[in-house]
Write a protein that holds these residues in place. Structure first.
Motif, mmCIF file in Angstrom:
data_model
loop_
_atom_site.group_PDB
_atom_site.id
_atom_site.type_symbol
_atom_site.label_atom_id
_atom_site.label_comp_id
_atom_site.label_asym_id
_atom_site.label_seq_id
_atom_site.Cartn_x
_atom_site.Cartn_y
_atom_site.Cartn_z
ATOM 1 N N GLY A 36 19.454 6.993 17.193
ATOM 2 C CA GLY A 36 18.146 6.490 16.793
ATOM 3 C C GLY A 36 17.282 7.525 16.085
ATOM 4 O O GLY A 36 16.275 7.165 15.479
ATOM 5 N N GLU A 37 17.667 8.793 16.157
ATOM 6 C CA GLU A 37 16.904 9.831 15.451
ATOM 7 C C GLU A 37 17.168 9.744 13.955
ATOM 8 O O GLU A 37 18.231 9.317 13.515
ATOM 9 N N ARG A 38 16.174 10.205 13.214
ATOM 10 C CA ARG A 38 16.267 10.195 11.755
ATOM 11 C C ARG A 38 16.255 11.621 11.238
ATOM 12 O O ARG A 38 15.504 12.463 11.726
ATOM 13 N N VAL A 39 17.114 11.859 10.262
ATOM 14 C CA VAL A 39 17.254 13.188 9.671
ATOM 15 C C VAL A 39 17.445 13.032 8.164
ATOM 16 O O VAL A 39 17.639 11.929 7.661
ATOM 17 N N PHE A 40 17.450 14.166 7.499
ATOM 18 C CA PHE A 40 17.722 14.180 6.061
ATOM 19 C C PHE A 40 19.002 14.963 5.803
ATOM 20 O O PHE A 40 19.356 15.877 6.549
ATOM 21 N N TRP A 41 19.684 14.595 4.739
ATOM 22 C CA TRP A 41 20.963 15.182 4.368
ATOM 23 C C TRP A 41 20.885 16.711 4.290
ATOM 24 O O TRP A 41 21.771 17.401 4.780
ATOM 25 N N ARG A 42 19.829 17.231 3.688
ATOM 26 C CA ARG A 42 19.728 18.687 3.535
ATOM 27 C C ARG A 42 19.667 19.382 4.888
ATOM 28 O O ARG A 42 20.199 20.478 5.052
ATOM 29 N N LEU A 75 20.874 8.095 12.897
ATOM 30 C CA LEU A 75 22.109 8.186 13.659
ATOM 31 C C LEU A 75 22.269 6.915 14.485
ATOM 32 O O LEU A 75 21.364 6.521 15.222
ATOM 33 N N VAL A 76 23.425 6.270 14.330
ATOM 34 C CA VAL A 76 23.700 5.032 15.056
ATOM 35 C C VAL A 76 24.956 5.197 15.899
ATOM 36 O O VAL A 76 25.778 6.078 15.669
ATOM 37 N N GLU A 77 25.069 4.330 16.876
ATOM 38 C CA GLU A 77 26.254 4.302 17.718
ATOM 39 C C GLU A 77 27.155 3.192 17.195
ATOM 40 O O GLU A 77 26.722 2.056 17.043
ATOM 41 N N GLY A 78 28.380 3.531 16.881
ATOM 42 C CA GLY A 78 29.308 2.523 16.384
ATOM 43 C C GLY A 78 29.312 2.439 14.872
ATOM 44 O O GLY A 78 28.805 3.322 14.187
ATOM 45 N N PRO A 79 29.906 1.368 14.336
ATOM 46 C CA PRO A 79 30.075 1.222 12.895
ATOM 47 C C PRO A 79 28.771 1.390 12.118
ATOM 48 O O PRO A 79 27.703 0.982 12.567
ATOM 49 N N ASP A 80 28.895 2.006 10.946
ATOM 50 C CA ASP A 80 27.739 2.359 10.139
ATOM 51 C C ASP A 80 27.910 1.910 8.690
ATOM 52 O O ASP A 80 28.772 1.089 8.393
ATOM 53 N N ASP A 81 27.125 2.483 7.805
ATOM 54 C CA ASP A 81 27.189 2.114 6.383
ATOM 55 C C ASP A 81 28.491 2.537 5.720
ATOM 56 O O ASP A 81 28.886 1.964 4.711
ATOM 57 N N VAL A 82 29.169 3.530 6.262
ATOM 58 C CA VAL A 82 30.476 3.926 5.750
ATOM 59 C C VAL A 82 31.530 2.927 6.203
ATOM 60 O O VAL A 82 32.378 2.492 5.424
ATOM 61 N N CYS A 83 31.470 2.541 7.440
ATOM 62 C CA CYS A 83 32.476 1.657 8.037
ATOM 63 C C CYS A 83 32.509 0.257 7.420
ATOM 64 O O CYS A 83 33.541 -0.410 7.446
ATOM 65 N N ARG A 84 31.389 -0.183 6.867
ATOM 66 C CA ARG A 84 31.306 -1.591 6.443
ATOM 67 C C ARG A 84 32.332 -1.986 5.391
ATOM 68 O O ARG A 84 32.662 -3.159 5.270
ATOM 69 N N THR A 85 32.888 -1.027 4.631
ATOM 70 C CA THR A 85 33.912 -1.367 3.638
ATOM 71 C C THR A 85 35.302 -0.874 4.054
ATOM 72 O O THR A 85 36.221 -0.863 3.252
ATOM 73 N N CYS A 86 35.446 -0.488 5.299
ATOM 74 C CA CYS A 86 36.728 0.024 5.789
ATOM 75 C C CYS A 86 37.604 -1.133 6.274
ATOM 76 O O CYS A 86 37.155 -1.979 7.051
ATOM 77 N N ALA A 87 38.843 -1.127 5.831
ATOM 78 C CA ALA A 87 39.789 -2.163 6.229
ATOM 79 C C ALA A 87 40.119 -2.104 7.720
ATOM 80 O O ALA A 87 40.627 -3.079 8.283
#
Length: 132
Positions: free
Chosen positions: A89-95, A43-55
């Motif tokens: 900063g915490e890490r989780v799994f999709w499931r 979990l991050v604050e602000g733009p992430d891996d989804v945002c990187r290709t967003c116009a």
């Protein structure tokens, strides 16, 4: 490792192939595929891996309208993270996230999603996950 902001932990659960552009949709499919195959999510604050290709990403900030840009998205990120019990900063799994989203009260999700430009696109995914 996949980097996601709070609201994407919820919203990606309902993704069904729509987006701003083909590049954006392909990126979403890639991110979700990686998550479904068990890659860890941070979990991050602000733009992430989804945002990187967003116009709508400019100078590291969401500028989407009518969504309200970063000023509207950051509170949604916090609200989603709080509901899912995940901190920056915490890490989780999709499931794990899928199970938590599935256990979320329908009324909470309805309020969370209200007014989102993608709300109609998510209906089928919400039915499939049993949260509608």
């Amino acid at each position: 490792m996949i980097k996601l902001r709070g609201h994407h932990l919820i919203c990606l659960q309902f993704f069904r192939g729509e987006g701003y552009s083909r590049e954006f949709v392909e990126n979403l499919e890639n991110v979700i595929g990686r998550a479904e195959r068990g890659e860890e999510i941070e979990l991050v604050e602000g733009p992430d891996d989804v945002c990187r290709t967003c116009a709508s990403l400019h100078d590291g900030r969401c500028t989407s309208e009518p969504a309200g840009g970063e000023a509207k998205i950051r509170p949604l990120d916090s609200k989603a993270a709080d509901r899912l019990g995940v901190g920056i900063g915490e890490r989780v799994f999709w499931r794990e996230i899928t199970a938590r989203v599935s256990a979320t009260p329908k009324g909470w999700l309805a309020a969370f999603c209200e007014g989102c430009r993608w709300e109609d696109a998510c209906l089928e995914g919400k039915k499939k996950l049993g949260v509608l």
